[in-house]
Design a protein around this motif. Structure first.
Motif, short mmCIF file in Angstrom:
data_model
loop_
_atom_site.label_atom_id
_atom_site.label_comp_id
_atom_site.label_asym_id
_atom_site.label_seq_id
_atom_site.Cartn_x
_atom_site.Cartn_y
_atom_site.Cartn_z
N GLU A 49 -72.12 89.39 24.89
CA GLU A 49 -73.92 88.04 24.92
C GLU A 49 -74.89 89.31 25.24
N GLN A 50 -74.62 90.88 25.18
CA GLN A 50 -76.07 91.64 25.37
C GLN A 50 -76.41 91.33 24.21
N PRO A 51 -78.18 91.26 24.50
CA PRO A 51 -78.66 90.96 23.08
C PRO A 51 -78.78 92.64 22.71
N VAL A 52 -78.61 92.85 21.27
CA VAL A 52 -78.46 93.92 20.88
C VAL A 52 -80.73 94.35 20.39
N ARG A 53 -80.52 95.89 20.99
CA ARG A 53 -82.14 96.26 20.94
C ARG A 53 -82.39 97.08 20.47
N PRO A 54 -83.56 97.26 19.95
CA PRO A 54 -84.23 98.53 19.10
C PRO A 54 -83.80 100.03 20.08
N LEU A 55 -83.10 100.42 19.37
CA LEU A 55 -83.27 101.87 20.90
C LEU A 55 -84.39 102.44 21.43
N ARG A 73 -76.09 97.65 23.09
CA ARG A 73 -75.82 97.84 21.73
C ARG A 73 -77.60 97.70 21.02
N VAL A 74 -77.90 98.98 20.11
CA VAL A 74 -78.53 99.16 19.77
C VAL A 74 -78.92 98.96 18.45
N THR A 75 -79.94 99.24 17.91
CA THR A 75 -80.41 99.10 16.39
C THR A 75 -81.50 100.72 15.95
N ALA A 76 -81.07 101.44 14.88
CA ALA A 76 -82.38 102.07 14.43
C ALA A 76 -82.07 102.85 13.16
N THR A 77 -82.35 103.48 12.96
CA THR A 77 -83.03 103.22 11.42
C THR A 77 -82.99 105.50 10.91
N GLY A 123 -56.07 116.16 12.96
CA GLY A 123 -55.44 117.45 11.47
C GLY A 123 -56.32 116.19 9.82
N GLU A 124 -56.45 115.02 9.65
CA GLU A 124 -56.91 114.69 8.81
C GLU A 124 -58.21 114.82 8.27
N ASP A 125 -58.82 115.42 7.62
CA ASP A 125 -60.60 115.76 7.29
C ASP A 125 -60.99 114.61 7.19
N PRO A 126 -62.74 114.43 8.41
CA PRO A 126 -62.96 113.66 8.50
C PRO A 126 -63.96 113.15 7.34
N PRO A 127 -64.30 111.63 6.73
CA PRO A 127 -65.15 111.43 5.49
C PRO A 127 -66.57 111.97 5.90
N SER A 128 -67.26 111.29 4.79
CA SER A 128 -68.70 111.99 4.78
C SER A 128 -69.33 110.85 5.00
N ALA A 129 -70.49 110.43 6.23
CA ALA A 129 -70.73 109.72 6.54
C ALA A 129 -71.82 109.41 5.15
N PRO A 130 -72.92 107.79 5.47
CA PRO A 130 -73.43 107.31 4.31
C PRO A 130 -74.76 108.56 4.08
N GLN A 131 -74.93 108.56 2.85
CA GLN A 131 -76.26 109.31 2.62
C GLN A 131 -77.24 108.09 2.62
N GLY A 132 -77.96 108.42 2.70
CA GLY A 132 -79.96 107.69 2.82
C GLY A 132 -80.64 106.92 4.16
N THR A 133 -81.41 106.16 3.36
CA THR A 133 -81.87 105.38 5.04
C THR A 133 -80.53 104.68 4.99
N THR A 134 -80.37 104.52 6.70
CA THR A 134 -79.25 103.47 7.15
C THR A 134 -79.92 102.85 8.36
N GLU A 135 -79.19 101.55 8.41
CA GLU A 135 -79.18 100.80 9.56
C GLU A 135 -78.86 100.66 10.26
N LEU A 136 -79.00 101.44 11.70
CA LEU A 136 -77.21 101.93 12.24
C LEU A 136 -77.43 100.45 13.13
N VAL A 137 -76.21 100.58 13.89
CA VAL A 137 -76.12 99.41 14.79
C VAL A 137 -74.41 100.11 15.94
N GLY A 138 -75.28 100.39 17.05
CA GLY A 138 -74.29 100.93 18.17
C GLY A 138 -73.99 100.51 19.36
N SER A 139 -72.60 101.15 20.10
CA SER A 139 -73.04 100.68 21.55
C SER A 139 -72.78 102.41 22.03
N LEU A 140 -74.29 102.30 23.01
CA LEU A 140 -74.64 103.35 24.33
C LEU A 140 -73.17 103.54 24.93
#
Length: 250
Positions: A49-55, A73-77, A123-140
């Protein structure tokens, strides 16, 4: 008193008392479990129920982590930069896993936000992150305890130690990190599983805890009542002995 307790009548009452004790213990344990479940459900609902706020509205680079920021939860570009690191010795559903930690450079501030994009098997190799501008929603989440193992070694960390990451990533840092919830609106991530963000306080629900204690008190009361009945009967038997002896003597 023991002789009195061994009479068939009181042995029958003891069986009834023990049945009540078992029922009270089972009911109390069930209420205790309900208290945990209700607390967890409330915590999940609170997060959802927490609103997603800009970082930028929640924290800025170099600022202390906000007191109420955990789980927000926050958003960041921005864009992911460099190779991922892994945070070792983590567990998920009983399995050893490694968190995949990436450097996310936030547009507008140019500061680095540490992002746990998900986890991979140990022990597994981590995958690469997305390239270019990304719109992220994350939990702090606040920074973890300092890494006592000497920092980054072969791309591995023992904790999300922001002080150590300052030495690895150039530029300003946010004093906290984020668990990725979605990237560009996509909840799933290629090659890894998302890490469920930690829940806020899941303290036991007081009402259900009191119900549990009431059942356990009821169980104890059943035993106490049986002991009281037996004790009274034993005292009555002791009082009747002199009376019978007096009648026999006369």
């Amino acid at each position: 008193m023991l002789r009195t307790a061994l009479r068939p009548r009181f042995l029958g009452l003891l069986v009834v008392a023990l049945v009540l004790v078992v029922l009270g213990i089972i009911a109390g344990r069930w209420q205790w479990s309900v208290a945990h479940d209700v607390a967890r459900a409330d915590a999940v609902r609170e997060v959802q129920e927490q609103p997603v706020r800009p970082l930028a509205e929640v924290m800025a680079p170099h600022e202390s982590f906000p007191d109420d920021g955990s789980g927000q939860r926050v958003t960041a570009t921005g864009r992911y930069v460099g190779d991922p690191l892994v945070v070792v010795d983590r567990r998920y559903e009983g399995q050893h896993v490694e968190w995949v930690l990436d450097r996310f450079v936030v547009d507008g501030t140019g500061a680095n936000l540490a992002v746990v994009r998900g986890f991979v098997p140990e022990g597994e190799d981590p995958p690469s992150a997305p390239q270019g501008t990304t719109e992220l929603v994350g939990s702090l989440a606040p920074p973890e305890a300092p890494d006592e193992t000497g920092g980054v070694e072969d791309g591995q960390l023992a904790s999300v130690d922001i002080a150590q990451l300052v030495n690895e990533w150039s530029g300003e840092m946010y004093n906290g990190f984020a668990f990725a919830v979605s990237e560009d609106g996509v909840a799933r991530a290629d090659g890894l599983e998302r890490v469920p963000p930690p829940l806020p306080d899941t303290s036991l629900q007081f009402r259900n805890v009191m119900y549990a204690f009431q059942w356990w008190l009821f169980a104890a009361f059943a035993v106490w009542m049986w002991l009281k009945i037996v004790r009274q009967a034993a005292r009555q038997d002791e009082a009747d002995v002199p009376a019978r002896e007096l009648e026999e003597s006369t």
